[in-house]
Enzyme design. Structure first.
Site, PDB file in Angstrom:
ATOM      1  N   LYS A 179       0.878  -1.174   0.000  1.00 53.48           N
ATOM      2  CA  LYS A 179       0.000   0.000   0.000  1.00 53.48           C
ATOM      3  C   LYS A 179       0.914   1.223   0.000  1.00 53.48           C
ATOM      4  CE  LYS A 179      -1.647   2.938   2.365  1.00 53.48           C
ATOM      5  NZ  LYS A 179      -1.382   4.365   2.161  1.00 53.48           N
ATOM      6  N   GLU A 254      10.595   0.841   9.930  1.00 49.50           N
ATOM      7  CA  GLU A 254      11.614   1.875   9.702  1.00 49.50           C
ATOM      8  C   GLU A 254      10.917   3.189   9.998  1.00 49.50           C
ATOM      9  OE1 GLU A 254      14.623   1.302   9.082  1.00 49.50           O
ATOM     10  OE2 GLU A 254      14.687  -0.687   8.179  1.00 49.50           O
ATOM     11  N   CYS A 288      14.221  10.367   6.496  1.00 49.18           N
ATOM     12  CA  CYS A 288      14.338  10.017   7.920  1.00 49.18           C
ATOM     13  C   CYS A 288      15.795  10.008   8.378  1.00 49.18           C
ATOM     14  CB  CYS A 288      13.666   8.685   8.186  1.00 49.18           C
ATOM     15  SG  CYS A 288      14.159   7.423   7.027  1.00 49.18           S
ATOM     16  N   GLU A 385      11.345  15.513  14.828  1.00 45.60           N
ATOM     17  CA  GLU A 385      11.846  15.395  13.467  1.00 45.60           C
ATOM     18  C   GLU A 385      11.369  16.602  12.642  1.00 45.60           C
ATOM     19  OE1 GLU A 385      10.462  11.821  11.501  1.00 45.60           O
ATOM     20  OE2 GLU A 385      12.409  11.552  10.566  1.00 45.60           O
TER      21      GLU A 385
HETATM   22  P1  ADP Z   1       4.837  10.544   6.747  1.00 43.23           P
HETATM   23  O1  ADP Z   1       4.940  11.535   7.860  1.00 43.23           O
HETATM   24  O2  ADP Z   1       6.103  10.199   6.083  1.00 43.23           O
HETATM   25  O3  ADP Z   1       3.680  10.801   5.803  1.00 43.23           O
HETATM   26  P2  ADP Z   1       3.177   8.522   7.857  1.00 43.23           P
HETATM   27  O4  ADP Z   1       3.567   7.570   8.917  1.00 43.23           O
HETATM   28  O5  ADP Z   1       2.089   9.493   8.150  1.00 43.23           O
HETATM   29  O6  ADP Z   1       4.523   9.219   7.481  1.00 43.23           O
HETATM   30  O7  ADP Z   1       2.783   7.768   6.524  1.00 43.23           O
HETATM   31  C1  ADP Z   1       3.499   6.674   6.006  1.00 43.23           C
HETATM   32  C2  ADP Z   1       2.537   5.724   5.348  1.00 43.23           C
HETATM   33  O8  ADP Z   1       1.576   5.291   6.312  1.00 43.23           O
HETATM   34  C3  ADP Z   1       1.735   6.315   4.205  1.00 43.23           C
HETATM   35  O9  ADP Z   1       1.551   5.308   3.230  1.00 43.23           O
HETATM   36  C4  ADP Z   1       0.414   6.652   4.840  1.00 43.23           C
HETATM   37  O10 ADP Z   1      -0.628   6.662   3.898  1.00 43.23           O
HETATM   38  C5  ADP Z   1       0.270   5.510   5.822  1.00 43.23           C
HETATM   39  N1  ADP Z   1      -0.583   5.771   6.989  1.00 43.23           N
HETATM   40  C6  ADP Z   1      -0.717   6.900   7.682  1.00 43.23           C
HETATM   41  N2  ADP Z   1      -1.571   6.736   8.711  1.00 43.23           N
HETATM   42  C7  ADP Z   1      -1.994   5.444   8.672  1.00 43.23           C
HETATM   43  C8  ADP Z   1      -2.878   4.618   9.479  1.00 43.23           C
HETATM   44  N3  ADP Z   1      -3.508   5.085  10.545  1.00 43.23           N
HETATM   45  N4  ADP Z   1      -3.030   3.333   9.108  1.00 43.23           N
HETATM   46  C9  ADP Z   1      -2.377   2.829   8.047  1.00 43.23           C
HETATM   47  N5  ADP Z   1      -1.534   3.528   7.271  1.00 43.23           N
HETATM   48  C10 ADP Z   1      -1.343   4.820   7.577  1.00 43.23           C
END
Ligand code: ADP
Length: 482
Positions: A179, A254, A288, A385
């Protein structure tokens, strides 16, 4: 899509079980340069996701029966197709992610390198024999693919974070469902198109899109999935890790970082300055392993500040497709808001911004690189961060003091330091609480070395010969001859 020579790479459907799958509900994907819509992706429902998981499960039976060598031949073809399409894939990435084109192409090559590497590593998945404790016994281990894998990947590296997980999974004999981040799905779907052309069997490599929370739940809770891998924020990693607990999935995480970059008084100044600029401003500071805190020895602080700001002043902000651009647009206005919150907090507590002289008028997702001095540990910017182009310069006087300050964080992903003293190299490297340490360099990532953090930066290693272990389970065989 006009900018691509190979228009087959622009896919607006999910890739499931070897087929392009659509849904009535769509999500628009925009270009961070001007927020124009690049295209639409499906927003899958739970039934479609569950079907994808079931098909990946069924498909795995045939894939794991193939020899590692025959899987390697197919993976090699995927690697070669990615390399052959590097220009188009790079442009597609810049369009949806914003990073300068030369960085986007660099990432495509980096992404491809994981496929090349793990195609070969798959052939070296050795078991072992163990000296027995009872005379008539013969003890050994074999390694088997762990099962169906799922992965959620971020927008900052739309290709490499996928191949770093998918390549070891596939080489080990697993199937995987990815995903990608909703901001950057087109690079992922282009990789799926090439996986299809390479002859990866249906159901083995799948890309699904839709509501993150909904899909995330299925990918972490479905009983047919054995292993979950995530790259993203620590905050989301905690939630997903909890969700995996209900079915005891093996997890690789990660997560966020808070990288210190320490310059000791005996450092090669020019090398430190050049590396500092690279390690801070790559991908606009949105990685990161980007530096969050520069600790500069008091004796050389002023010289470093002068040289560093002179280099930062040369960086050009603009559209990533322009060859002159060093820093593209930030991914979202939300990202800019959270960065600005850290900036305001730091300035209100006494930090000072050094003006560089070439600032653009900030608009939409375009922001200037910024250098802050008079930064101290009371400011949020030191602990959180930044994920953007703000450099914080902090003075230190003593080696033990700086190690203690560098380690004073919940994170432990990357750390960097510069010194010419070989004794100090080992002393400091051993004491830094960090999964990766760059010594006299700011560029540490490659496919042959283990990437991963300690503390709340994550679990597991990606890349290197360790990277395939997470996709294998060790089975112990005890044979009694008596
Ligand atoms: P960033 O700050 O790099 O966007 P996130 O952790 O918010 O980091 O997002 C990384 C990935 O996790 C993306 O693919 C985002 O769509 C997904 N994501 C964010 N929130 C959720 C959640 N509650 N459940 C599943 N996937 C999530």
């Amino acid at each position: 899509m006009k900018l691509l020579t190979n228009s087959a790479l622009f896919r607006q459907s999910c890739y499931i079980n070897g087929l392009w799958v659509d849904s009535a509900k769509k999500i628009a994907v925009t270009n961070p340069v001007d927020q124009t819509v690049l295209g639409n992706i499906p927003s899958l429902n739970i039934t479609q996701v569950d079907e994808a998981i079931e098909q990946a499960h069924l498909a795995m039976a045939g894939w794991q029966q193939q020899t590692a060598k025959s899987r390697a031949i197919i993976l090699r073809r995927w690697f070669e197709l990615i390399e052959a399409n590097v220009d188009d894939l790079g442009r597609l990435m810049t369009l949806e992610q914003g990073k300068p084109l030369h960085e986007a192409k660099g990432e495509i090559r980096y992404a491809a390198s994981f496929i090349e590497w793990f195609a070969e590593e798959g052939k070296r998945v050795y078991g072992e024999t163990i000296p027995q404790t009872v005379g008539s016994n013969r003890l050994s281990t074999i390694k088997q693919p762990i099962g169906v894998c799922s992965a959620i990947t971020p927008w900052n590296f739309p290709a490499a974070m996928i191949t770093r997980k998918a390549a070891p999974a596939l080489a080990a004999g697993c199937s995987i469902i990815i995903k990608p981040a909703t901001e950057t799905p087109f690079t992922a779907l282009a990789l799926a198109q090439l996986a299809d052309e390479a002859g990866i069997p249906a159901g083995i490599f799948n890309v699904i899109t839709g509501d993150s929370t909904l899909l995330g739940e299925r990918l972490t809770k479905h009983a047919l999935i054995s292993k979950f891998s995530f790259t993203g924020s620590t905050q989301v990693g905690r939630i997903l890790s909890e969700q995996c607990a209900s079915t005891i999935k093996k997890t690789s995480l990660e997560l966020g970082g808070n990288a210190p970059f320490i310059v000791f008084a005996d450092a090669d100044m020019d090398k430190a300055v050049n590396s500092a600029v690279q390690a801070k401003f790559r991908n606009g500071g949105q990685t990161c392993v980007c530096v969050n805190r520069f600790y500069i020895h008091d004796a050389i602080f002023d010289e470093f500040q002068t040289k560093f700001t002179a280099e930062v002043a040369k960086l050009k902000v603009g559209n990533g497709l322009d060859v002159e651009t060093d820093i593209g647009p930030m991914i979202t206005s939300k990202a800019i808001d959270s960065m600005n919150k850290l900036l305001v907090d730091a300035l209100s507590k006494g930090a000072r911004r050094i003006m560089l002289g070439n600032e653009i008028e900030e608009h939409d997702h375009f922001i200037n690189p910024k250098v802050l001095v008079d930064v101290d540990d009371s400011m949020d910017i030191v602990h959180e961060e930044i994920f953007g182009p703000i450099a914080t310069l902090i003075r230190f006087k003593d080696e033990n003091e700086v190690i203690q300050r560098a380690n004073n964080t919940i994170y432990g992903l990357a750390a960097y330091f510069f010194t010419q003293d070989v004794n100090r190299v080992y002393r400091v490297a051993e004491k830094l609480q960090s999964g990766m340490v760059g010594i006299n360099t700011g560029m540490i990532s490659n496919e042959v070395a283990p990437f991963g953090g300690v503390k709340q930066s994550g679990l597991g290693k990606e890349g290197s010969h360790y990277g395939i272990d997470d996709y294998l389970s060790v089975k112990y065989l005890c044979l009694d001859l008596g």
